[in-house]
Write a protein that holds these residues in place. Structure first.
Motif, short mmCIF file in Angstrom:
data_model
loop_
_atom_site.label_atom_id
_atom_site.label_comp_id
_atom_site.label_asym_id
_atom_site.label_seq_id
_atom_site.Cartn_x
_atom_site.Cartn_y
_atom_site.Cartn_z
N GLU A 91 1.03 -1.14 0.12
CA GLU A 91 0.05 -0.18 -0.04
C GLU A 91 0.95 1.20 -0.09
N ASP A 92 1.81 1.29 0.86
CA ASP A 92 2.74 2.29 0.80
C ASP A 92 3.70 2.41 -0.38
N ALA A 93 4.07 1.39 -0.91
CA ALA A 93 4.71 1.25 -2.32
C ALA A 93 3.80 1.99 -3.36
N SER A 94 2.45 1.61 -3.44
CA SER A 94 1.51 2.05 -4.39
C SER A 94 1.18 3.72 -4.04
N SER A 95 1.27 4.10 -2.89
CA SER A 95 1.26 5.49 -2.68
C SER A 95 2.22 6.13 -3.30
N ALA A 96 3.64 5.73 -3.07
CA ALA A 96 4.61 6.26 -3.51
C ALA A 96 4.57 6.74 -5.26
N VAL A 97 3.95 5.44 -5.76
CA VAL A 97 3.78 5.77 -7.29
C VAL A 97 2.60 6.75 -7.52
N ALA A 98 1.48 6.84 -6.75
CA ALA A 98 0.48 7.84 -6.97
C ALA A 98 1.18 9.25 -6.94
N GLY A 99 1.88 9.29 -5.72
CA GLY A 99 2.49 10.65 -5.17
C GLY A 99 3.37 11.11 -6.42
N MET A 100 4.22 10.27 -7.06
CA MET A 100 5.11 10.75 -8.23
C MET A 100 4.12 11.46 -9.26
N ILE A 101 3.14 10.56 -9.65
CA ILE A 101 2.24 10.97 -10.96
C ILE A 101 1.51 12.21 -10.27
N ALA A 102 1.21 12.34 -9.16
CA ALA A 102 0.27 13.31 -8.84
C ALA A 102 1.37 14.74 -8.77
N GLN A 103 2.60 14.49 -8.51
CA GLN A 103 3.41 15.76 -8.61
C GLN A 103 3.75 15.86 -9.96
N ARG A 104 3.21 15.23 -11.03
CA ARG A 104 3.54 15.22 -12.46
C ARG A 104 5.22 14.93 -12.73
N ILE A 105 5.63 14.01 -11.87
CA ILE A 105 7.13 13.53 -12.05
C ILE A 105 6.85 12.11 -13.03
N VAL A 106 7.49 12.22 -14.31
CA VAL A 106 7.03 11.23 -15.10
C VAL A 106 8.55 10.38 -15.34
N PRO A 107 9.02 9.43 -14.46
CA PRO A 107 10.31 8.92 -14.76
C PRO A 107 10.07 7.96 -15.62
N ALA A 108 11.26 7.56 -16.41
CA ALA A 108 11.20 6.49 -17.54
C ALA A 108 10.75 5.25 -17.19
N ALA A 109 10.74 4.80 -15.93
CA ALA A 109 10.00 3.58 -15.54
C ALA A 109 9.78 3.68 -14.22
N ILE A 110 8.61 2.74 -13.64
CA ILE A 110 8.25 2.77 -12.25
C ILE A 110 8.15 1.16 -12.19
N GLU A 111 8.67 0.28 -11.80
CA GLU A 111 8.49 -1.18 -11.39
C GLU A 111 8.41 -1.26 -10.18
N MET A 112 7.17 -2.34 -9.71
CA MET A 112 6.86 -2.71 -8.43
C MET A 112 7.10 -4.28 -8.24
N MET A 113 7.65 -4.78 -7.16
CA MET A 113 7.58 -6.37 -6.83
C MET A 113 7.28 -6.44 -5.39
N ASP A 114 6.38 -7.35 -5.04
CA ASP A 114 6.04 -7.86 -3.87
C ASP A 114 7.01 -8.87 -3.11
N ASN A 115 6.79 -9.15 -1.89
CA ASN A 115 7.56 -9.84 -1.05
C ASN A 115 8.07 -11.16 -1.70
N LEU A 116 6.80 -11.88 -2.28
CA LEU A 116 7.26 -13.32 -3.24
C LEU A 116 8.07 -13.01 -4.08
N THR A 117 8.03 -12.20 -4.80
CA THR A 117 8.83 -11.96 -6.16
C THR A 117 10.20 -11.31 -5.69
N ILE A 118 10.32 -10.70 -4.72
CA ILE A 118 11.88 -10.46 -4.06
C ILE A 118 12.54 -11.60 -3.59
N ARG A 119 11.86 -12.30 -2.92
CA ARG A 119 12.48 -13.51 -2.24
C ARG A 119 12.77 -14.61 -3.44
#
Ligand SMILES: Cc1cc2nc3c(=O)[nH]c(=O)nc-3n(C[C@H](O)[C@H](O)[C@H](O)COP(=O)(O)OP(=O)(O)OC[C@H]3O[C@@H](n4cnc5c(N)ncnc54)[C@H](O)[C@@H]3O)c2cc1C
Length: 260
Positions: A91-119
């Motif tokens: 949820e916090d990770a998603s808020s960061a993504v929403a926060g960037m877009i809300a501030q009109r920051i357009v990075p080249a990439a924003i990728e998210m991974m959960d704990n299962l994927t990280i492991r």
């Protein structure tokens, strides 16, 4: 192949800033079902008449066979910075993504991974992702140096404001490559955890990411299938990977139902 990319109108991690295949296709030579060979577009950035290239790109081979492709090349950026932000919840990770877009920051990439994927990634080829994290966001900013410095600072600030446990800027090309190797090897890494996986591919508004991820977790609990999430968060393009075993009787129907 590039023909396959044209067939699917493929995109990837950098789609957020650079668009999909159609945004880079200037011309096509196509063999039509009747055997006629036609050329659409070519070297020019825009051609007069109907946008038949737009029709062809993404038509999955149903309209003809593409035998030549003119692509738009973009210069390699002067500066690239890659940032890994670590979160205690998706949820916090998603808020960061929403926060960037809300501030009109357009990075080249924003990728998210959960704990299962990280492991899974870390057990296959350690890439510097903390295994205790519930979610990580990999962000890349690129462009001219001054623009990248400012964007990188802004991105890190948004991550801190949305309760990131840590925010790390790759110090050099080797560290940057390692972070990307983890992301790019994620699907293969999941393959080591399960005999089979079923990939669902869907897009939701970025503001709906937290609710959608919560629902995916619920579906996982209800169905008994583990579900890993690795996805293009910047454009809300989710890839839940449902882990299953094709040898288990009745599993195929159940996994398809779960994906639906
Ligand atoms: C695990 C996995 C992850 C994926 N992730 C993504 C992703 O993140 N983003 C994304 O956009 N896609 C993704 N895809 C979908 C797809 O595989 C890609 O878009 C890929 O680029 C397709 O290329 P290919 O060469 O494998 O095409 P193929 O699978 O060979 O073909 C794809 C389609 O294009 C047609 N085609 C192929 N060549 C031509 C030609 N010369 N002329 C006309 N039609 C042609 C085929 O008939 C077919 O309908 C993923 C697929 C898998 C299995």
């Amino acid at each position: 192949t590039i023909g396959g990319n044209v067939g699917e109108n493929s995109g990837g991690p950098h789609t957020l800033r650079y668009g999909v295949t159609t945004n880079h296709t200037l011309g096509l030579e196509v063999v039509l079902p009747g055997g006629d060979i036609v050329q659409l577009g070519g070297n020019a950035v825009d051609s007069p008449g109907y946008d038949l290239i737009g029709l062809l790109v993404g038509s999955e081979g149903t309209l003809g066979i593409v035998t030549k492709i003119w692509v738009r090349l973009v210069p390699i950026n002067e500066t690239v910075k890659t940032i890994l932000a670590v979160f205690a919840s998706m949820e916090d990770a998603s808020s960061a993504v929403a926060g960037m877009i809300a501030q009109r920051i357009v990075p080249a990439a924003i990728e998210m991974m959960d704990n299962l994927t990280i492991r899974a990634i870390e057990s296959r080829s350690p890439s510097g992702y903390p295994v205790e994290a519930e979610g990580v966001v990999l962000i890349e900013v690129d462009g001219v140096r001054e623009e990248v410095e400012a964007q990188s600072e802004a991105v890190q600030q948004v991550c801190r404001d949305t309760r990131a446990l840590s925010v790390r800027l790759a110090r050099d090309e080797a560290e940057r490559a390692a972070l990307w190797a983890g992301r790019k090897g994620a699907f293969a890494a999941i393959g080591r955890l399960t005999p089979d996986y079923y990939t669902v591919d869907g897009v939701v508004p970025r503001t709906r990411l937290p609710a959608t991820l919560a629902r995916i977790q619920e579906i996982s609990r209800e169905s008994g299938f583990r579900i890993a999430n690795v996805f293009h968060a910047g454009d809300g393009n989710l890839h839940p990977l449902i882990m299953w075993d094709a040898d288990e009787a009745g599993a195929e129907e159940r996994v398809i139902d779960t994906g639906a």
